[in-house]
Design a protein around this motif. Sequence first.
Motif: not given
Length: 89
Positions: A18-24
Amino acid sequence: MTSSDLSDCPLCGGPLAWRQARPYPVLLQLLFGLSFVAFLLLLDEVRRFPGAVWAWCAAQVILGAFLVRGRLQAKKRILRCIRCEQAVR
């Protein structure tokens, strides 16, 4: 899809995480913070021009809206392959 379908990447067979869909939105956060600090420091000099104060406040509202939108998008998680970084939805 069952959980067994999500154990391996369909392209390379690598494991998924599981990873972030978009960067912060770091740049937006920095721009918003710098603009706010500049507003606090320069308010006495800019106060003579009410139009400038309103424009600055409107720009802060717009930056804030984009920042909230970016944070909400960064909060979403998707499955990505560890090897090829392919998103699996």
